[in-house]
Design a protein around this motif. Structure first.
Motif, PDB file in Angstrom:
ATOM      1  N   ARG A   4      67.685  90.165  56.555  1.00 45.32           N
ATOM      2  CA  ARG A   4      67.927  90.630  57.922  1.00 45.32           C
ATOM      3  C   ARG A   4      68.614  91.986  57.937  1.00 45.32           C
ATOM      4  O   ARG A   4      68.414  92.767  58.871  1.00 45.32           O
TER       5      ARG A   4
ATOM      6  N   ASN B 281      65.829  94.852  57.563  1.00 47.88           N
ATOM      7  CA  ASN B 281      65.103  95.383  58.722  1.00 47.88           C
ATOM      8  C   ASN B 281      65.959  95.461  59.992  1.00 47.88           C
ATOM      9  O   ASN B 281      65.453  95.447  61.099  1.00 47.88           O
TER      10      ASN B 281
ATOM     11  N   LEU C 240      68.055  93.591  61.621  1.00 47.41           N
ATOM     12  CA  LEU C 240      68.385  92.526  62.562  1.00 47.41           C
ATOM     13  C   LEU C 240      69.867  92.189  62.468  1.00 47.41           C
ATOM     14  O   LEU C 240      70.421  91.545  63.344  1.00 47.41           O
TER      15      LEU C 240
ATOM     16  N   ARG D  21      64.080 101.393  63.936  1.00 45.65           N
ATOM     17  CA  ARG D  21      62.698 101.143  64.385  1.00 45.65           C
ATOM     18  C   ARG D  21      61.682 101.682  63.392  1.00 45.65           C
ATOM     19  O   ARG D  21      60.638 101.076  63.170  1.00 45.65           O
TER      20      ARG D  21
ATOM     21  N   ARG E 128      61.427  99.191  60.684  1.00 45.39           N
ATOM     22  CA  ARG E 128      60.698  97.988  61.092  1.00 45.39           C
ATOM     23  C   ARG E 128      59.192  98.222  61.130  1.00 45.39           C
ATOM     24  O   ARG E 128      58.411  97.285  60.971  1.00 45.39           O
ATOM     25  N   ARG E 129      58.804  99.470  61.368  1.00 46.98           N
ATOM     26  CA  ARG E 129      57.371  99.775  61.351  1.00 46.98           C
ATOM     27  C   ARG E 129      56.796  99.669  59.938  1.00 46.98           C
ATOM     28  O   ARG E 129      55.618  99.404  59.761  1.00 46.98           O
TER      29      ARG E 129
ATOM     30  N   MET F  11      58.088  91.141  58.865  1.00 47.63           N
ATOM     31  CA  MET F  11      58.959  90.012  58.526  1.00 47.63           C
ATOM     32  C   MET F  11      58.359  88.699  59.009  1.00 47.63           C
ATOM     33  O   MET F  11      57.802  88.618  60.103  1.00 47.63           O
TER      34      MET F  11
ATOM     35  N   PHE G 168      59.374  84.576  59.500  1.00 48.77           N
ATOM     36  CA  PHE G 168      60.569  83.744  59.624  1.00 48.77           C
ATOM     37  C   PHE G 168      60.286  82.298  59.275  1.00 48.77           C
ATOM     38  O   PHE G 168      59.139  81.831  59.370  1.00 48.77           O
TER      39      PHE G 168
ATOM     40  N   ASN H 190      58.304  81.647  64.871  1.00 45.48           N
ATOM     41  CA  ASN H 190      58.590  82.518  66.021  1.00 45.48           C
ATOM     42  C   ASN H 190      57.357  83.151  66.642  1.00 45.48           C
ATOM     43  O   ASN H 190      57.388  84.310  67.053  1.00 45.48           O
ATOM     44  N   LEU H 191      56.277  82.384  66.737  1.00 46.26           N
ATOM     45  CA  LEU H 191      55.136  82.891  67.515  1.00 46.26           C
ATOM     46  C   LEU H 191      55.542  82.900  68.979  1.00 46.26           C
ATOM     47  O   LEU H 191      56.430  82.162  69.388  1.00 46.26           O
TER      48      LEU H 191
ATOM     49  N   ALA I 112      51.861  93.749  69.370  1.00 41.48           N
ATOM     50  CA  ALA I 112      52.552  94.932  68.847  1.00 41.48           C
ATOM     51  C   ALA I 112      51.597  96.101  68.583  1.00 41.48           C
ATOM     52  O   ALA I 112      51.898  97.234  68.958  1.00 41.48           O
TER      53      ALA I 112
ATOM     54  N   ALA J 229      52.304  89.967  61.488  1.00 44.72           N
ATOM     55  CA  ALA J 229      53.080  91.026  60.839  1.00 44.72           C
ATOM     56  C   ALA J 229      52.150  92.023  60.161  1.00 44.72           C
ATOM     57  O   ALA J 229      52.361  93.234  60.229  1.00 44.72           O
TER      58      ALA J 229
ATOM     59  N   MET K 297      50.400  95.114  61.864  1.00 45.97           N
ATOM     60  CA  MET K 297      51.125  96.382  62.044  1.00 45.97           C
ATOM     61  C   MET K 297      51.000  97.267  60.803  1.00 45.97           C
ATOM     62  O   MET K 297      51.669  98.295  60.702  1.00 45.97           O
TER      63      MET K 297
ATOM     64  N   GLY L  29      65.099  83.621  68.061  1.00 40.34           N
ATOM     65  CA  GLY L  29      64.016  84.047  67.175  1.00 40.34           C
ATOM     66  C   GLY L  29      62.921  84.815  67.892  1.00 40.34           C
ATOM     67  O   GLY L  29      62.246  85.656  67.288  1.00 40.34           O
ATOM     68  N   GLN L  30      62.742  84.564  69.179  1.00 39.56           N
ATOM     69  CA  GLN L  30      61.705  85.273  69.936  1.00 39.56           C
ATOM     70  C   GLN L  30      62.007  86.767  69.998  1.00 39.56           C
ATOM     71  O   GLN L  30      61.138  87.599  69.751  1.00 39.56           O
TER      72      GLN L  30
ATOM     73  N   GLU M 197      64.026  88.360  67.989  1.00 37.43           N
ATOM     74  CA  GLU M 197      64.026  88.928  66.643  1.00 37.43           C
ATOM     75  C   GLU M 197      62.616  89.181  66.142  1.00 37.43           C
ATOM     76  O   GLU M 197      62.340  90.216  65.523  1.00 37.43           O
ATOM     77  N   ALA M 198      61.704  88.242  66.442  1.00 35.02           N
ATOM     78  CA  ALA M 198      60.320  88.444  66.021  1.00 35.02           C
ATOM     79  C   ALA M 198      59.761  89.698  66.684  1.00 35.02           C
ATOM     80  O   ALA M 198      59.085  90.507  66.040  1.00 35.02           O
TER      81      ALA M 198
ATOM     82  N   LEU N 171      61.430  92.317  67.858  1.00 32.56           N
ATOM     83  CA  LEU N 171      62.054  93.513  67.291  1.00 32.56           C
ATOM     84  C   LEU N 171      61.469  93.818  65.916  1.00 32.56           C
ATOM     85  O   LEU N 171      61.183  94.974  65.589  1.00 32.56           O
ATOM     86  N   SER N 172      61.271  92.777  65.095  1.00 28.62           N
ATOM     87  CA  SER N 172      60.786  93.015  63.736  1.00 28.62           C
ATOM     88  C   SER N 172      59.356  93.557  63.751  1.00 28.62           C
ATOM     89  O   SER N 172      58.894  94.119  62.775  1.00 28.62           O
ATOM     90  N   LEU N 173      58.664  93.382  64.882  1.00 30.65           N
ATOM     91  CA  LEU N 173      57.317  93.967  64.994  1.00 30.65           C
ATOM     92  C   LEU N 173      57.381  95.417  65.467  1.00 30.65           C
ATOM     93  O   LEU N 173      56.359  96.036  65.739  1.00 30.65           O
ATOM     94  N   GLY N 174      58.590  95.929  65.622  1.00 33.23           N
ATOM     95  CA  GLY N 174      58.738  97.343  65.976  1.00 33.23           C
ATOM     96  C   GLY N 174      58.916  97.580  67.468  1.00 33.23           C
ATOM     97  O   GLY N 174      58.957  98.730  67.907  1.00 33.23           O
ATOM     98  N   MET N 175      59.012  96.506  68.247  1.00 33.01           N
ATOM     99  CA  MET N 175      59.200  96.722  69.690  1.00 33.01           C
ATOM    100  C   MET N 175      60.621  97.206  69.961  1.00 33.01           C
ATOM    101  O   MET N 175      61.554  96.839  69.245  1.00 33.01           O
TER     102      MET N 175
END
Ligand SMILES: Nc1ncnc2c1ncn2[C@@H]1O[C@H](COP(=O)(O)OP(=O)(O)OP(=O)(O)O)[C@@H](O)[C@H]1O
Ligand SMILES: [Mg+2]
Lengths: 250, 497
Positions: free
Chosen positions: A45, A48, A50, A82, A85-86, A90, A92, A96-97, A110, A159, A162, B395-396, B398-399, B401-405
């Protein structure tokens, strides 16, 4: 490609990391193992963004995240996170869909809103990826209609859509029923074979041994031992590593 | 289950007890008054001067010409007088219910009212006085009111006169202070009300003046239950005595109410001669009220839906400010929510409509109703959204954000849509509550469904039939929403979508 220098991290009063150093070269696979609460998730975490930290730096492909300015909003810092993250995808433990979106919408969300791709081309790319994991027939299903294994495979695809240069997996199979672990590991195995730079936190020792270039053993926020899978699993040097491995093999 | 049964049994028991106890408190006759040593007279001190109002020097005491009159009557009866506070609009129904022995509060004797209660001989002759702003020069009488906004009290003869005059935009108020205030700040063009009211509230205001001669002529009488004919006889006798002894005149002179018209009282006060009512009107069939009630219902729908839209949007802004805003924004939003949830909507409406003009902001009734309801409900909607957002797993975010949003994009595309789904049943329920709360805006001269009902019922005394129709209209508007809320809740339970 990923490098961590002198990382200090505390949760409230609890000082977890006291100076961690870690490097992952491009195309290599690093596996993090260790008992629960040892800090594997926290490392991922921090990579990236978090989780912020008090001291040290995380560098990904030349982009550096340093310890966040206390509380104040720092535009450049946010921008760097950011950018990182690009480059880094990641996955989990809890998948976390997005439950209000179908499989295809989850995947193209995304690419269309962050990368600015046209919907058609994003769908095209998503379909190609879905075919690879044999889930093309599920594109219009909602996540709650999928099995755990299917959900985690979609999360990996989401993931990958992207086009990341590295992937982080935080115990990707720990919430799965045993019969579904295999199908998820197979997808990760494919990625690794294609040369994806990868960091995985896992309790699947067999898989770790099979795919890892390097294995890092964590205990109570310390990296107690680092080595090739052979070194760690066959000739562990540290007593704590041996205790951990014997406990997990029982 | 057992507990539920017990509670319902207890409830039924209580209801039975109430029903059993109730009759003993109703129907107090002449003899009972003497036995208990006081007469209870119903009036509304909020109605104000010079009838019955709190003494400005000692607000715990009531004064007014009717207080003096009540005391004089009680003295003659050999008892004391006790005032019973009751909203003016519903004095007559309360009298019938047995809440007090007589009602005396500038109640005009009309044939409609005589269908339900007895009236004493008149104790005062009133006429209607038109009041305008000092700078107004084009209104000289009721005939000049076409196209003007004219304020009056609900259920008065003045209201009847105005309604019958074509082209007048009648604004109906519940209290007698407010129309003159609205007139002074220019919300309306004129006020037509009983002379005693005009003399107290209109004449004393430096911005206002009388215009034209008083119109119409009617009588204030003391309302008495139909079953209390003996009480009526006694009171009539007393009024006659007070008049011939000059005591009545003394009271009126004290309050500046004695004028030439009152001389005619002598003729009217002799019961044998009888007197003429103000208006002859037959009992109108029920359907004639529908157009007015429907119009009221339409206004209710319009106010409710627009203010709900405001509440939904403003509530969302408050939530976002509170969860993601800067410390200052966060603090203001929290303060707003606490204040609005911690104070009564009624007071918020009063401040918006009657309070703001003091600092130079004068809102129209419609705008004040829209803002008042919308801003109040925004606080509640915000709480619902917040509950929805905190129900979304971390987690929503975080997911996303981790996708770059960015955080903004993640809130907008991922967190909010899910949170709103969770909040939706609650929001729908609030909409139903707002529908009913919209009846509160009747206090700011907004004639919506409840106000329409009040006006019609007060003038015809058909509280029951008209009440059922008004209730039915409310129900027809809110029931579909209830069904919708229930369906949304069911869908929520089924799955996250
Ligand atoms: N948000 C948090 N607040 C406070 N303490 C935390 C938080 N997240 C993690 N910790 C603590 O930090 C330590 C490391 O947690 P971390 O999740 O990184 O361990 P882990 O190795 O991933 O364990 P697991 O195998 O259970 O996932 C633990 O002691 C945990 O209690
Ligand atoms: Mg973990």
């Amino acid at each position: 490609m990923i490098s961590i220098r002198d990382l200090y991290k505390q949760y409230g009063e609890h000082q977890l990391f006291k100076g961690i150093n870690l490097d992952v070269s491009r195309g290599k696979v690093m596996v993090l193992i260790g008992p629960s609460g040892s800090g594997k998730s926290t490392v991922l975490r921090c990579i990236n963004g978090l989780e912020n930290f008090e001291r040290g730096t995380v560098t990904v492909d030349g982009i550096e995240i340093s310890a966040a300015g206390a509380g104040s909003y720092d535009r450049a810092y946010e921008e760097n996170i950011r950018k990182v993250r690009r480059k880094v995808g990641m996955v989990f433990q809890q998948f976390n869909l997005f439950p209000h979106k179908t499989v295809i919408e989850n995947i193209i969300e995304a690419p269309t809103h962050v990368l600015g791709l046209q919907r058609e081309s994003a769908v095209e790319g998503a379909l190609l990826l879905l075919k690879r994991i044999n889930l093309a027939h599920k594109i219009d299903s909602y996540p709650d209609r999928l099995s755990g294994g299917e959900q985690q495979r979609v999360a990996i695809i989401r993931a990958l859509a992207m086009k990341p240069e590295a992937m982080l997996f935080d115990e990707p199979t720990s919430s799965l029923d045993p019969e579904m672990v295999g199908e998820v590991l197979a997808v990760i195995r494919d990625l690794v074979t294609e040369g994806m730079t990868t960091v995985i936190a896992t309790h699947e020792m067999g898989f770790a041994r099979e795919v890892a270039d390097r294995v890092v053993v964590f205990d109570q926020g310390e990296m107690i031992e680092t080595g090739t899978p052979d070194e760690i699993f066959s000739r562990p040097q540290k007593e704590r590593t041996r205790t951990f491995l014997s406990r997990i093999r029982e | 289950m057992k507990i539920l049964l017990r509670i319902s049994l207890l409830f039924i028991g209580l209801c039975a007890l109430l029903v059993w106890v109730a009759p003993s408190s109703a129907g107090s006759s002449f003899d009972e008054i003497k036995k208990r040593g006081y007469i209870l007279w119903g009036s509304d001190a909020e109605g104000g001067a010079p009838y019955v109002f709190p003494d400005p020097k000692d607000p715990s005491r009531l004064v007014g010409f009717e207080v003096d009159l009540a005391n004089a009557i009680a003295l003659e009866l050999g008892v004391t007088a006790r005032q019973s506070q009751n909203a003016w609009d519903s004095l007559i129904p309360a009298l019938q219910r047995g809440d007090f022995d007589i009602a005396m509060n500038g109640i005009e004797i009309t044939p409609q009212k005589q269908e339900t209660v007895l009236f004493s001989v008149p104790y005062y002759i009133y006429s209607e006085q038109l009041v305008v702003r000092k700078d107004n020069n084009d209104i000289h009488g009721v005939s000049d009111l076409r196209g003007k906004k004219v304020g009056t009290l609900s259920g008065t003869v003045a209201q009847e006169i105005l309604t019958k005059t074509e082209g007048v935009d009648v604004k109906v108020y519940a209290g007698q202070v407010e129309p003159y205030e609205d007139l002074a700040i220019g919300r309306i063009d004129a006020v037509l009300l009983d002379l005693p009211i005009a003399s107290y509230y209109g004449k004393t205001n430096p911005k206002l003046k009388y215009t034209g001669d008083p119109v119409g002529e009617g009588f204030y009488g003391i309302a008495i239950r139909k079953s209390d004919a003996d009480l009526k006889k006694a009171i009539d006798r007393i009024l006659l005595k007070l008049h011939s002894s000059g005591e009545l005149r003394k009271i009126y002179e004290k309050w500046g109410l004695w004028d030439v018209t009152q001389k005619g009282l002598a003729a009217k006060i002799n019961p044998s001669e009888g007197y003429i009512g103000v208006e002859e009107s037959k009992k109108a069939p029920l359907y004639t009220f529908f157009p007015m009630l429907l119009k009221g219902a339409l206004i209710t729908v319009a106010i409710s839906t627009t203010s709900m839209m405001l509440a939904v949007a403003l509530g969302l802004f408050l939530t976002l400010a509170r969860l993601y805003g800067s410390p200052l924004l966060r603090g203001s939003a929290t303060g707003y929510i606490e204040v609005y949830r911690g104070t009564p909507l009624l007071i918020q409406l009063y401040i918006l409509y009657y309070g703001l003009p003091n600092i130079g902001i004068s809102l129209s009734p419609l705008l004040a109703a829209f803002l008042g309801l919308g801003m109040n409900y925004a606080a509640y909607e915000s709480e619902l959204y917040r509950a929805g957002i905190s129900a979304i797993p971390k987690g929503q975010m975080e997911a996303a954000l981790s996708l770059g949003m960015t955080k903004t994009l993640a809130v907008r595309r991922i967190v909010l849509p899910q949170a709103i789904r969770i909040a939706l049943p609650g929001v729908t329920n609030d909409f139903i509550a707002l529908f009913k709360d919209s009846s509160l805006v009747s206090i700011i001269a907004m004639v919506e469904l409840t106000k329409t009902y009040n006006i019609l019922a007060a003038s015809t005394l058909r509280f029951f039939e008209l009440g059922l129709i008004a209730a039915l209209l409310y129900f027809m508007m809110s029931y579909p929403l209830s069904l919708l809320a229930r369906r949304l809740e069911a869908r929520m339970k089924q799955g996250a979508r």
